[in-house]
Design a protein around this motif. Structure first.
Motif, PDB file in Angstrom:
ATOM      1  N   GLY A  94       0.765  -1.352   0.072  1.00 15.31           N
ATOM      2  CA  GLY A  94      -0.002   0.102  -0.212  1.00 15.31           C
ATOM      3  C   GLY A  94       0.936   1.264  -0.118  1.00 15.31           C
ATOM      4  O   GLY A  94       0.224   2.240   0.065  1.00 15.31           O
ATOM      5  N   ALA A  95       2.195   0.909   0.004  1.00 19.30           N
ATOM      6  CA  ALA A  95       2.930   2.402  -0.198  1.00 19.30           C
ATOM      7  C   ALA A  95       2.669   2.929  -1.539  1.00 19.30           C
ATOM      8  O   ALA A  95       2.058   2.438  -2.362  1.00 19.30           O
ATOM      9  N   SER A  96       3.362   4.398  -1.660  1.00 22.29           N
ATOM     10  CA  SER A  96       3.303   5.020  -2.804  1.00 22.29           C
ATOM     11  C   SER A  96       4.576   5.760  -3.426  1.00 22.29           C
ATOM     12  O   SER A  96       4.616   6.629  -3.906  1.00 22.29           O
ATOM     13  N   GLY A 114      15.630   5.589   4.595  1.00 20.49           N
ATOM     14  CA  GLY A 114      14.520   6.530   4.300  1.00 20.49           C
ATOM     15  C   GLY A 114      14.962   7.962   4.042  1.00 20.49           C
ATOM     16  O   GLY A 114      14.228   8.776   3.937  1.00 20.49           O
ATOM     17  N   VAL A 115      16.271   8.276   3.894  1.00 21.65           N
ATOM     18  CA  VAL A 115      16.586   9.474   3.623  1.00 21.65           C
ATOM     19  C   VAL A 115      16.241  10.155   2.342  1.00 21.65           C
ATOM     20  O   VAL A 115      15.864  11.047   2.159  1.00 21.65           O
ATOM     21  N   LEU A 116      16.151   9.236   1.303  1.00 26.40           N
ATOM     22  CA  LEU A 116      15.721   9.569   0.101  1.00 26.40           C
ATOM     23  C   LEU A 116      14.485   9.763  -0.219  1.00 26.40           C
ATOM     24  O   LEU A 116      13.707  10.697  -0.427  1.00 26.40           O
ATOM     25  N   ASP A 117      13.681   8.930   0.782  1.00 25.12           N
ATOM     26  CA  ASP A 117      12.241   9.092   0.882  1.00 25.12           C
ATOM     27  C   ASP A 117      11.785  10.474   1.298  1.00 25.12           C
ATOM     28  O   ASP A 117      10.763  11.022   0.691  1.00 25.12           O
ATOM     29  N   TYR A 118      12.398  10.823   2.413  1.00 24.42           N
ATOM     30  CA  TYR A 118      12.204  12.128   2.868  1.00 24.42           C
ATOM     31  C   TYR A 118      12.332  13.209   1.749  1.00 24.42           C
ATOM     32  O   TYR A 118      11.637  14.235   1.645  1.00 24.42           O
ATOM     33  N   VAL A 119      13.516  13.156   1.300  1.00 21.92           N
ATOM     34  CA  VAL A 119      13.979  14.159   0.193  1.00 21.92           C
ATOM     35  C   VAL A 119      12.809  14.268  -0.875  1.00 21.92           C
ATOM     36  O   VAL A 119      12.369  15.053  -1.354  1.00 21.92           O
ATOM     37  N   LEU A 120      12.259  12.978  -1.470  1.00 17.61           N
ATOM     38  CA  LEU A 120      11.388  12.929  -2.430  1.00 17.61           C
ATOM     39  C   LEU A 120      10.083  13.446  -1.989  1.00 17.61           C
ATOM     40  O   LEU A 120       9.355  14.083  -2.889  1.00 17.61           O
ATOM     41  N   ARG A 121       9.860  13.078  -0.891  1.00 23.10           N
ATOM     42  CA  ARG A 121       8.357  13.610  -0.369  1.00 23.10           C
ATOM     43  C   ARG A 121       8.433  15.133  -0.119  1.00 23.10           C
ATOM     44  O   ARG A 121       7.608  15.853  -0.820  1.00 23.10           O
ATOM     45  N   TYR A 122       9.476  15.710   0.345  1.00 28.36           N
ATOM     46  CA  TYR A 122       9.386  17.120   0.636  1.00 28.36           C
ATOM     47  C   TYR A 122      10.130  18.361  -0.089  1.00 28.36           C
ATOM     48  O   TYR A 122       9.959  19.281  -0.055  1.00 28.36           O
ATOM     49  N   VAL A 123      10.727  17.514  -1.252  1.00 23.55           N
ATOM     50  CA  VAL A 123      11.569  18.343  -2.453  1.00 23.55           C
ATOM     51  C   VAL A 123      10.624  18.136  -3.526  1.00 23.55           C
ATOM     52  O   VAL A 123      10.158  19.077  -4.358  1.00 23.55           O
ATOM     53  N   ALA A 124      10.092  17.071  -3.705  1.00 26.74           N
ATOM     54  CA  ALA A 124       9.196  16.771  -4.997  1.00 26.74           C
ATOM     55  C   ALA A 124       8.032  17.443  -4.755  1.00 26.74           C
ATOM     56  O   ALA A 124       7.336  17.846  -6.201  1.00 26.74           O
ATOM     57  N   GLN A 182      -0.335  11.651 -14.530  1.00 21.72           N
ATOM     58  CA  GLN A 182       0.125  11.853 -12.965  1.00 21.72           C
ATOM     59  C   GLN A 182       1.561  11.128 -12.578  1.00 21.72           C
ATOM     60  O   GLN A 182       2.214  11.483 -12.368  1.00 21.72           O
ATOM     61  N   ARG A 183       1.420   9.891 -13.289  1.00 22.53           N
ATOM     62  CA  ARG A 183       2.589   8.809 -13.135  1.00 22.53           C
ATOM     63  C   ARG A 183       3.697   9.433 -13.949  1.00 22.53           C
ATOM     64  O   ARG A 183       5.098   9.315 -13.511  1.00 22.53           O
ATOM     65  N   GLY A 184       3.586   9.948 -14.949  1.00 21.79           N
ATOM     66  CA  GLY A 184       4.551  10.441 -15.653  1.00 21.79           C
ATOM     67  C   GLY A 184       5.550  11.653 -15.027  1.00 21.79           C
ATOM     68  O   GLY A 184       6.623  11.713 -15.222  1.00 21.79           O
ATOM     69  N   MET A 185       4.487  12.498 -14.510  1.00 25.92           N
ATOM     70  CA  MET A 185       5.254  13.787 -13.729  1.00 25.92           C
ATOM     71  C   MET A 185       5.981  13.126 -12.351  1.00 25.92           C
ATOM     72  O   MET A 185       7.055  13.235 -12.241  1.00 25.92           O
ATOM     73  N   LEU A 186       5.464  11.778 -11.855  1.00 27.51           N
ATOM     74  CA  LEU A 186       5.919  11.505 -10.721  1.00 27.51           C
ATOM     75  C   LEU A 186       7.359  10.881 -10.928  1.00 27.51           C
ATOM     76  O   LEU A 186       8.249  10.988 -10.198  1.00 27.51           O
ATOM     77  N   VAL A 187       7.207   9.892 -12.096  1.00 27.24           N
ATOM     78  CA  VAL A 187       8.431   9.136 -12.214  1.00 27.24           C
ATOM     79  C   VAL A 187       9.530   9.991 -12.453  1.00 27.24           C
ATOM     80  O   VAL A 187      10.906   9.966 -12.177  1.00 27.24           O
ATOM     81  N   VAL A 213      10.145  13.618 -11.906  1.00 26.28           N
ATOM     82  CA  VAL A 213      10.479  14.304 -10.970  1.00 26.28           C
ATOM     83  C   VAL A 213      11.360  13.519 -10.005  1.00 26.28           C
ATOM     84  O   VAL A 213      12.430  14.013  -9.529  1.00 26.28           O
ATOM     85  N   GLY A 214      10.841  12.076  -9.695  1.00 27.56           N
ATOM     86  CA  GLY A 214      11.619  11.331  -8.901  1.00 27.56           C
ATOM     87  C   GLY A 214      13.014  11.022  -9.231  1.00 27.56           C
ATOM     88  O   GLY A 214      14.054  11.201  -8.655  1.00 27.56           O
ATOM     89  N   LEU A 215      13.147  10.751 -10.617  1.00 27.95           N
ATOM     90  CA  LEU A 215      14.296  10.353 -11.275  1.00 27.95           C
ATOM     91  C   LEU A 215      15.056  11.516 -11.411  1.00 27.95           C
ATOM     92  O   LEU A 215      16.648  11.312 -11.218  1.00 27.95           O
ATOM     93  N   MET A 216      14.756  12.721 -11.515  1.00 31.84           N
ATOM     94  CA  MET A 216      15.650  13.866 -11.626  1.00 31.84           C
ATOM     95  C   MET A 216      16.075  14.123 -10.341  1.00 31.84           C
ATOM     96  O   MET A 216      17.477  14.254 -10.445  1.00 31.84           O
ATOM     97  N   LEU A 217      15.573  14.044  -9.345  1.00 30.52           N
ATOM     98  CA  LEU A 217      16.033  14.354  -8.007  1.00 30.52           C
ATOM     99  C   LEU A 217      16.866  13.210  -7.459  1.00 30.52           C
ATOM    100  O   LEU A 217      18.071  13.539  -6.911  1.00 30.52           O
ATOM    101  N   ILE A 218      16.739  11.996  -7.643  1.00 23.14           N
ATOM    102  CA  ILE A 218      17.448  10.800  -7.531  1.00 23.14           C
ATOM    103  C   ILE A 218      19.122  11.047  -8.122  1.00 23.14           C
ATOM    104  O   ILE A 218      20.053  11.004  -7.647  1.00 23.14           O
ATOM    105  N   ASN A 219      18.765  11.525  -9.449  1.00 25.02           N
ATOM    106  CA  ASN A 219      19.866  11.730 -10.431  1.00 25.02           C
ATOM    107  C   ASN A 219      20.820  12.956  -9.735  1.00 25.02           C
ATOM    108  O   ASN A 219      22.292  12.867  -9.958  1.00 25.02           O
TER     109      ASN A 219
END
Length: 218
Positions: free
Chosen positions: A72-74, A195-205, A139-144, A146-152
């Motif tokens: 049930g995670a996102s 969970g560091v990247l999870d935090y970044v993705l949530r609050y920066v994305a 919606q998924r295209g945006m998420l993917v 932005v997430g890939l950009m931030l991780i890279n």
């Protein structure tokens, strides 16, 4: 089971596009700055087959989608392709030009996120249902992307952010920072695990996604 399969298929479209265009962008910009290695290897192409990595392009994103469905995670799926070959020594100004070659990948993801956001704006103006397949895909295209950009952009070699950091740092510090490259993947796994990247993705994305929707008039 049918829902999980459909979920994987819907995620697959933006994930494969995001990764393919990301890698092609690296090769294209490298050629602009004097390195034809990717071009000669046939890697400046939108053909995803040329870029697909079994683990990074298929198993990891598919596994994340499966775990999201079970738990049930996102967490947005991410992955990687076969790295485009770049010989930095063939760039006209290797240290300075490395920045542009590295930044090309995340920049391509940002542009794709804008395109997906524009599609959302178009669908809303045409009163498309939020439950429609196209709306879900956009919606998924945006998420993917932005997430890939931030991780890279995490400044750890061999991620793009790490190469950007090496390009910007003074030579002595750049050499020292580049020595992290053999351990970069393990550092990234650790950041994910704790969970560091999870935090970044949530609050920066989140503000980036909001800006994109505002930018497109949604």
């Amino acid at each position: 089971m049918d829902k999980i399969i459909l979920d994987i298929v819907i995620w697959a479209v933006p994930v494969v596009l995001a990764i393919t265009l990301h890698e092609a962008a690296h090769g294209y910009v490298a050629r602009m700055f004097g390195d034809p290695t990717a071009h000669l290897a046939g890697r400046i192409t939108l053909n995803p087959i040329k870029h697909v990595d079994l683990v990074g392009t298929l198993l990891v994103p598919g596994g994340i989608v499966l775990m999201n469905a079970i738990t049930g995670a996102s967490f947005p799926p991410f992955g990687w392709a076969k790295p485009v070959p770049v010989d930095f020594n063939r760039l006209r100004s290797p240290k300075a030009d490395m920045l542009w070659v590295a930044a090309a990948g995340p920049a391509s993801n940002f542009v794709q996120a804008i395109v997906w956001a524009l599609l959302i704006g178009f669908l809303i103006r045409w009163q498309s249902s939020p439950d429609s397949l196209w709306f879900d895909l956009a919606q998924r295209g945006m998420l993917v992307n932005v997430g890939l950009m931030l991780i890279n952009l995490v400044p750890i070699p061999p991620l793009d952010g790490g190469r950007i950091a090496v390009s910007l740092l003074p030579m002595r510090q750049a050499i020292a920072w580049s020595r992290l490259e053999p351990y970069g993947f393990y550092i990234l796994i650790g950041l994910l695990y704790f969970g560091v990247l999870d935090y970044v993705l949530r609050y920066v994305a989140r503000p980036i996604l909001s800006f994109l929707l505002f930018f497109t008039g949604v």
